[in-house]
Design an enzyme around this catalytic site. Structure first.
Site, PDB file in Angstrom:
ATOM      1  N   ARG A  77     -24.606  38.202  95.334  1.00 48.17           N
ATOM      2  CA  ARG A  77     -24.180  37.148  96.252  1.00 48.17           C
ATOM      3  C   ARG A  77     -22.671  36.959  96.102  1.00 48.17           C
ATOM      4  NH1 ARG A  77     -24.072  30.866  95.474  1.00 48.17           N
ATOM      5  NH2 ARG A  77     -23.320  30.335  97.535  1.00 48.17           N
ATOM      6  N   HIS A 121     -17.481  29.423 101.274  1.00 52.49           N
ATOM      7  CA  HIS A 121     -17.495  28.933  99.892  1.00 52.49           C
ATOM      8  C   HIS A 121     -16.120  28.310  99.628  1.00 52.49           C
ATOM      9  CE1 HIS A 121     -19.640  29.452  95.813  1.00 52.49           C
ATOM     10  NE2 HIS A 121     -18.599  28.682  95.588  1.00 52.49           N
ATOM     11  N   GLU A 166     -23.038  24.592  99.017  1.00 52.17           N
ATOM     12  CA  GLU A 166     -22.904  23.230  98.484  1.00 52.17           C
ATOM     13  C   GLU A 166     -22.112  22.278  99.380  1.00 52.17           C
ATOM     14  OE1 GLU A 166     -21.296  23.618  94.531  1.00 52.17           O
ATOM     15  OE2 GLU A 166     -23.022  24.731  93.793  1.00 52.17           O
ATOM     16  N   ASN A 294     -28.691  25.769  94.105  1.00 54.18           N
ATOM     17  CA  ASN A 294     -27.849  25.907  92.916  1.00 54.18           C
ATOM     18  C   ASN A 294     -28.271  24.804  91.961  1.00 54.18           C
ATOM     19  OD1 ASN A 294     -26.566  27.846  94.387  1.00 54.18           O
ATOM     20  ND2 ASN A 294     -24.622  26.756  94.574  1.00 54.18           N
ATOM     21  N   TYR A 296     -27.876  23.315  88.023  1.00 50.95           N
ATOM     22  CA  TYR A 296     -27.147  23.370  86.753  1.00 50.95           C
ATOM     23  C   TYR A 296     -27.598  22.327  85.738  1.00 50.95           C
ATOM     24  CZ  TYR A 296     -23.824  26.630  88.791  1.00 50.95           C
ATOM     25  OH  TYR A 296     -23.256  27.751  89.350  1.00 50.95           O
ATOM     26  N   GLU A 354     -27.547  29.987  92.450  1.00 49.32           N
ATOM     27  CA  GLU A 354     -26.643  29.869  91.305  1.00 49.32           C
ATOM     28  C   GLU A 354     -27.364  29.158  90.176  1.00 49.32           C
ATOM     29  OE1 GLU A 354     -22.856  27.910  91.889  1.00 49.32           O
ATOM     30  OE2 GLU A 354     -22.534  28.968  93.776  1.00 49.32           O
TER      31      GLU A 354
HETATM   32  O1  IFM Z   1     -17.969  27.628  90.186  1.00 52.71           O
HETATM   33  C1  IFM Z   1     -18.834  26.810  90.894  1.00 52.71           C
HETATM   34  C2  IFM Z   1     -19.235  27.442  92.204  1.00 52.71           C
HETATM   35  O2  IFM Z   1     -18.130  27.757  92.991  1.00 52.71           O
HETATM   36  C3  IFM Z   1     -20.118  26.514  92.985  1.00 52.71           C
HETATM   37  N1  IFM Z   1     -21.211  26.030  92.188  1.00 52.71           N
HETATM   38  C4  IFM Z   1     -20.943  25.534  90.868  1.00 52.71           C
HETATM   39  C5  IFM Z   1     -20.080  26.525  90.105  1.00 52.71           C
HETATM   40  C6  IFM Z   1     -19.779  25.985  88.690  1.00 52.71           C
HETATM   41  O3  IFM Z   1     -19.105  24.774  88.775  1.00 52.71           O
END
Ligand code: IFM
Length: 470
Positions: A77, A121, A166, A294, A296, A354
């Protein structure tokens, strides 16, 4: 808990984004982006770091594809830089910009790696920002024109198209807190931007269908899992509101064609609800082929009447261990997010577009174990190692929970680790390292971290060990 075998054909991949890795910002006719302007403005990024050179991927893409091939990943990606294609956002396309992505796609195909291209992005052409950027409704149309052009030109060469990465971050961090480009600080603008981003997504999906582009199309959202800080009613309500602005504000229009009523009423009361025209919601709510998530970390929410920009919610980090970003490591969250979205919105297909973590990686000499961090060197990947057990644990535990979600019936089709390489982490510049491959920015040398070898094994076995169950 047992070892988890992933479905045959599961799309293990890695992810990056144009401004974070490409460099070559003034090459082959690329126009200025809002991140060029922002990062060159004193005080906006740590150490004044910019993406001018980044990982020099523009010149080293072959080497980077070779790393992917060696990792064994089935998919990659990346994102397309709008100002490489249309230097001023619209008008005459720049052939050389398109050619770069053609070369990249050719290299990926030669290596048998399936490309997923994100159309936005965050590197908006500065010329469009000068016309109001995403706060200007016309930008949605210009985005759709750019998207249609690229999809038509690269038709058949890309497996998955992702309209946006995002949108919450673009709207909120770019236009409300101002920590990202274009650095505006206005809550009303933030919601206008969010609406125009969603609208532009809908227009791009419409173009994709009209042009009968091959492959599939979707969008990537950063789903922020929100839990109440305590069981008090106010905090439970605060968590619901925060989930509303973070997540439901995007998921509901995309999958139900309407904004969440509770949040709409709050915004209307504050006079910050965006203008919505007839037909907008149908456009936004058009069927998509997949949802990219995504994931985290999670956030705790506590009621705080004075926090107007977040609708009376204070955001707190949970009690667990943290990554170098200060984000709580909370692997069960990926299971909760996947199963929750599957049950509530029923997307046809899901990808983790992500997941990954920044840690303070130390480059060490292989034989002596002596740290050479910071020493300018004639290094070779063989001589140096990075023992990033913390990243291995982070990834392994998240893979495991994603595997559990598949077992629970979630149609998760792939998983892209963020990131292939250490790269430009926006306002944090080069101080945060997310890569499974270390980048020595003084030499541009790529050095595999232990997590890269670990991931190579995960992909080869298509399975994750039970030791990551906890
Ligand atoms: O680096 C970023 C990415 O560009 C978008 N999602 C979160 C990542 C980590 O902060």
């Amino acid at each position: 808990m047992a070892r988890i075998q992933f479905p045959k054909g599961f799309l293990w991949g890695v992810a990056t984004a144009s401004y974070q890795i490409e460099g070559a910002v003034a090459e082959d006719g690329r126009g200025e982006s809002i991140w060029d302007r922002f990062s060159h403005t004193p005080g906006k990024t740590v150490n004044g770091d910019t993406g001018d050179v980044a990982c020099d991927h523009y010149h080293r893409y072959r080497e980077d594809v070779a790393h992917m091939a060696r990792l064994g990943v089935r998919s990659y990606r990346f994102s397309i830089a709008w100002p490489r294609i249309f230097p001023t956002g619209r008008g005459t396309p720049n052939q050389k910009g398109l050619d770069f992505y053609r070369r990249l796609l050719d290299a990926l195909h030669e290596a048998g790696i399936r490309p997923f291209a994100t159309l936005y992005h965050w590197d908006l052409p500065q010329a469009l920002q000068d016309r109001g950027g995403w706060a200007n409704r016309d930008t949605a149309r210009w985005f759709a024109d750019y998207a249609a052009y690229v999809m038509e030109k690269l038709n058949g060469q890309v497996d998955g198209w992702i309209t946006h990465n995002e949108p919450w971050v673009v709207a909120y961090i770019g236009h409300v807190t101002g920590e990202h480009a274009p650095g505006l600080k206005d809550i009303r603008t933030g919601f206008v931007v969010a609406h125009n981003l969603l609208l532009s997504h809908g227009l791009a999906v419409q173009a994709f269908r009209q042009l009968a582009v091959k492959g599939e199309i979707g969008i990537t959202l950063n789903i922020q899992l929100v839990h109440p800080a305590t069981e008090r009613d106010e905090d439970v309500a605060a968590a619901r509101r925060l989930d509303g602005v973070f997540n439901r504000w995007y998921l509901d229009p995309l999958f139900r064609g309407e904004y969440p009523q509770d949040i709409w009423e709050l915004l209307a009361a504050e006079e910050v609800a965006p203008p919505v025209r007839e037909g907008d919601m149908q456009l936004i709510g058009q069927p998509i082929d997949f949802l990219g998530i995504n994931y985290y970390s999670r956030t705790l929410a506590a009621a705080s009447p004075e926090a107007r920009e977040t609708l009376g919610v204070r955001m707190l980090s949970g009690p667990g261990p943290k990554t170098d970003m200060g984000w709580e490591i909370y692997p069960p969250g990926i299971y909760e997010v996947l199963t929750g979205i599957h049950q509530t919105y029923k997307p046809k297909k899901l990808y983790i577009t992500e997941n990954g973590a920044a840690f303070r990686d130390r480059l060490q000499e292989r034989r002596s174990g002596e740290s050479r961090e910071g020493r300018p060197a004639e290094r070779s990947g063989q001589e140096y190692v990075v023992h990033d057990q913390d990243r291995i644990d982070y990834l392994g535990r998240h893979f495991y929970q994603a595997g559990r979600a598949i077992q629970a019936g979630v149609p998760l089709a792939g998983y892209f680790v963020w990131s292939l390489l250490d790269n430009f982490e926006w306002a944090f510049g080069y101080t945060k390292r997310f890569g499974i491959i270390y980048v020595d920015y003084s030499t541009q040398q790529r050095i595999w971290k232990d997590s890269a070898y670990f991931y190579q094994q995960i992909v080869a076995e298509n399975a994750v060990d039970e030791r990551f169950a906890e």
